[in-house]
Design a protein around this motif. Structure first.
Motif, PDB file in Angstrom:
ATOM      1  N   ILE A 187      11.651  -7.890   3.563  1.00 47.45           N
ATOM      2  CA  ILE A 187      11.944  -6.695   2.993  1.00 47.45           C
ATOM      3  C   ILE A 187      10.563  -6.423   2.191  1.00 47.45           C
ATOM      4  CG2 ILE A 187      13.038  -5.447   1.257  1.00 47.45           C
ATOM      5  CD1 ILE A 187      15.495  -7.521   1.743  1.00 47.45           C
ATOM      6  N   TYR A 188       9.845  -5.643   2.517  1.00 48.67           N
ATOM      7  CA  TYR A 188       8.609  -5.160   2.043  1.00 48.67           C
ATOM      8  C   TYR A 188       8.927  -4.278   0.549  1.00 48.67           C
ATOM      9  CZ  TYR A 188       5.627  -6.662   6.123  1.00 48.67           C
ATOM     10  OH  TYR A 188       5.249  -7.214   7.205  1.00 48.67           O
ATOM     11  N   ILE A 189       8.616  -4.586  -0.438  1.00 43.90           N
ATOM     12  CA  ILE A 189       8.786  -3.685  -1.685  1.00 43.90           C
ATOM     13  C   ILE A 189       7.550  -3.072  -2.352  1.00 43.90           C
ATOM     14  CG2 ILE A 189       9.942  -3.895  -3.887  1.00 43.90           C
ATOM     15  CD1 ILE A 189      11.873  -5.923  -2.886  1.00 43.90           C
ATOM     16  N   ALA A 190       7.508  -2.061  -2.803  1.00 42.27           N
ATOM     17  CA  ALA A 190       6.480  -1.509  -3.624  1.00 42.27           C
ATOM     18  C   ALA A 190       7.058  -1.112  -4.750  1.00 42.27           C
ATOM     19  CB  ALA A 190       5.730  -0.165  -2.824  1.00 42.27           C
ATOM     20  N   LEU A 191       6.286  -1.997  -5.866  1.00 43.84           N
ATOM     21  CA  LEU A 191       6.925  -1.513  -7.236  1.00 43.84           C
ATOM     22  C   LEU A 191       5.942  -0.891  -8.056  1.00 43.84           C
ATOM     23  CD1 LEU A 191       9.401  -2.604  -8.931  1.00 43.84           C
ATOM     24  CD2 LEU A 191       7.883  -4.449  -9.474  1.00 43.84           C
ATOM     25  N   ASP A 192       6.328   0.055  -9.132  1.00 45.06           N
ATOM     26  CA  ASP A 192       5.341   0.489  -9.974  1.00 45.06           C
ATOM     27  C   ASP A 192       5.400  -0.583 -11.128  1.00 45.06           C
ATOM     28  OD1 ASP A 192       4.033   1.946 -12.033  1.00 45.06           O
ATOM     29  OD2 ASP A 192       5.477   3.349 -12.280  1.00 45.06           O
ATOM     30  N   ARG A 193       4.154  -0.777 -11.570  1.00 44.05           N
ATOM     31  CA  ARG A 193       4.070  -2.160 -12.224  1.00 44.05           C
ATOM     32  C   ARG A 193       4.256  -1.610 -13.766  1.00 44.05           C
ATOM     33  NH1 ARG A 193      -1.010  -5.996 -10.942  1.00 44.05           N
ATOM     34  NH2 ARG A 193       0.388  -6.875 -12.558  1.00 44.05           N
ATOM     35  N   ASP A 194       4.186  -0.376 -13.994  1.00 49.96           N
ATOM     36  CA  ASP A 194       4.546   0.038 -15.326  1.00 49.96           C
ATOM     37  C   ASP A 194       5.937   0.424 -15.541  1.00 49.96           C
ATOM     38  OD1 ASP A 194       1.754  -0.112 -16.168  1.00 49.96           O
ATOM     39  OD2 ASP A 194       1.436   1.880 -15.225  1.00 49.96           O
ATOM     40  N   SER A 195       6.525   1.306 -14.991  1.00 51.41           N
ATOM     41  CA  SER A 195       7.957   1.802 -15.006  1.00 51.41           C
ATOM     42  C   SER A 195       8.785   0.760 -14.262  1.00 51.41           C
ATOM     43  CB  SER A 195       8.181   3.072 -14.400  1.00 51.41           C
ATOM     44  OG  SER A 195       8.053   3.041 -12.873  1.00 51.41           O
ATOM     45  N   ARG A 196       8.570  -0.235 -13.621  1.00 51.16           N
ATOM     46  CA  ARG A 196       9.314  -1.206 -12.773  1.00 51.16           C
ATOM     47  C   ARG A 196      10.167  -0.313 -11.613  1.00 51.16           C
ATOM     48  NH1 ARG A 196       6.317  -5.018 -12.711  1.00 51.16           N
ATOM     49  NH2 ARG A 196       8.087  -6.547 -12.303  1.00 51.16           N
ATOM     50  N   ILE A 197       9.718   0.871 -11.272  1.00 53.83           N
ATOM     51  CA  ILE A 197      10.472   1.585 -10.040  1.00 53.83           C
ATOM     52  C   ILE A 197      10.194   1.185  -8.815  1.00 53.83           C
ATOM     53  CG2 ILE A 197      10.844   3.780  -9.265  1.00 53.83           C
ATOM     54  CD1 ILE A 197      10.502   5.214 -11.812  1.00 53.83           C
ATOM     55  N   ILE A 198      11.053   0.790  -8.007  1.00 50.97           N
ATOM     56  CA  ILE A 198      10.649   0.682  -6.703  1.00 50.97           C
ATOM     57  C   ILE A 198      10.487   1.992  -5.865  1.00 50.97           C
ATOM     58  CG2 ILE A 198      11.516  -0.247  -4.463  1.00 50.97           C
ATOM     59  CD1 ILE A 198      13.365  -2.221  -6.014  1.00 50.97           C
ATOM     60  N   ILE A 199       9.157   2.133  -5.418  1.00 55.36           N
ATOM     61  CA  ILE A 199       8.700   3.364  -4.876  1.00 55.36           C
ATOM     62  C   ILE A 199       9.471   3.313  -3.385  1.00 55.36           C
ATOM     63  CG2 ILE A 199       6.422   4.488  -4.257  1.00 55.36           C
ATOM     64  CD1 ILE A 199       5.257   2.721  -6.571  1.00 55.36           C
ATOM     65  N   ASP A 200       9.146   2.271  -2.789  1.00 54.31           N
ATOM     66  CA  ASP A 200       9.464   2.411  -1.487  1.00 54.31           C
ATOM     67  C   ASP A 200       9.765   1.069  -0.676  1.00 54.31           C
ATOM     68  OD1 ASP A 200      10.381   3.297   1.111  1.00 54.31           O
ATOM     69  OD2 ASP A 200       8.961   4.872   0.996  1.00 54.31           O
ATOM     70  N   PHE A 201      10.414   0.918   0.262  1.00 53.66           N
ATOM     71  CA  PHE A 201      10.544  -0.385   0.778  1.00 53.66           C
ATOM     72  C   PHE A 201      10.811  -0.191   2.264  1.00 53.66           C
ATOM     73  CE2 PHE A 201      14.764   1.406   0.727  1.00 53.66           C
ATOM     74  CZ  PHE A 201      15.726   0.761   1.628  1.00 53.66           C
ATOM     75  N   HIS A 202      10.594  -1.527   2.906  1.00 52.87           N
ATOM     76  CA  HIS A 202      10.734  -1.428   4.402  1.00 52.87           C
ATOM     77  C   HIS A 202      11.195  -2.842   4.889  1.00 52.87           C
ATOM     78  CE1 HIS A 202       9.764  -0.754   8.564  1.00 52.87           C
ATOM     79  NE2 HIS A 202       9.000  -1.841   8.801  1.00 52.87           N
ATOM     80  N   VAL A 203      12.301  -2.969   5.935  1.00 53.73           N
ATOM     81  CA  VAL A 203      12.772  -3.971   6.554  1.00 53.73           C
ATOM     82  C   VAL A 203      12.232  -4.229   7.769  1.00 53.73           C
ATOM     83  CG1 VAL A 203      14.639  -5.205   6.962  1.00 53.73           C
ATOM     84  CG2 VAL A 203      14.815  -3.696   4.989  1.00 53.73           C
ATOM     85  N   GLY A 204      11.549  -5.493   8.031  1.00 60.09           N
ATOM     86  CA  GLY A 204      10.954  -5.639   9.422  1.00 60.09           C
ATOM     87  C   GLY A 204      10.541  -6.942   9.616  1.00 60.09           C
TER      88      GLY A 204
END
Length: 169
Positions: free
Chosen positions: A90-107
């Motif tokens: 599970i690839y995860i992109a996280l905003d370092r400031d707000s901690r919001i998960i921007i997007d993810f990908h499973v592969g």
């Protein structure tokens, strides 16, 4: 048969699913069948996807942290019908400031899936950003081999390659 649960029980089921409760426990707590919970789970997934598509775009984010988490789809060591192990990433992109998960990908943990993940992330962003990653070779290969100039320009590629390295390249 139609779903005749009272609205307060439907809301409870949604809350329990969002908290990560298993389908069996949601079924037991709410007092409905597992099939009903499965339908709720499908509806919830569709609502979240719709929300993400409508709201999570043109984000003004300056620092993104990208990482991968290993998980299993089947069981450890078990193979599926096409002879692949159940290991998924599970690839995860996280905003370092707000901690919001921007997007993810499973592969898989390879260049093709890293490229898909990075392109999904870039489509959600308004401007250039700095991505901090663990210098997984797949990220670097995905950036260097990207021919799609609409998703990553040369400076963005260099920013990612220059990002923090916490492991071997």
């Amino acid at each position: 048969m139609a779903n005749n649960l009272p609205i307060h029980k439907k809301i409870l089921a949604y809350h329990l699913l969002c908290e990560g409760n298993a389908m069996n426990s949601v079924s037991r707590i709410v007092g409905c069948s597992k099939n009903t919970v499965a339908k709720f789970q499908t509806e919830l997934y569709k609502m979240v996807c719709t929300y993400n598509e409508n709201i999570m775009h043109s984000l003004d984010i300056k620092n993104i942290e990208a990482d991968e988490i290993m998980t299993y789809v089947l069981r450890k060591g078990m193979t599926s019908s096409n002879n692949q192990t159940g290991t998924q990433w599970i690839y995860i992109a996280l905003d370092r400031d707000s901690r919001i998960i921007i997007d993810f990908h499973v592969g898989r943990r390879d260049t093709a899936d890293a490229r898909i993940f990075l392109q999904k992330v870039s489509m959600r962003l308004k401007d250039k950003t700095v991505i901090s990653a663990d210098c997984l070779k797949s990220y670097i290969s995905a950036i260097k081999n990207t021919n799609d100039d609409t998703s990553w320009d040369e400076q963005s590629r260099l920013d990612l390659i220059r990002s923090r390295c916490f492991g071997d390249v």
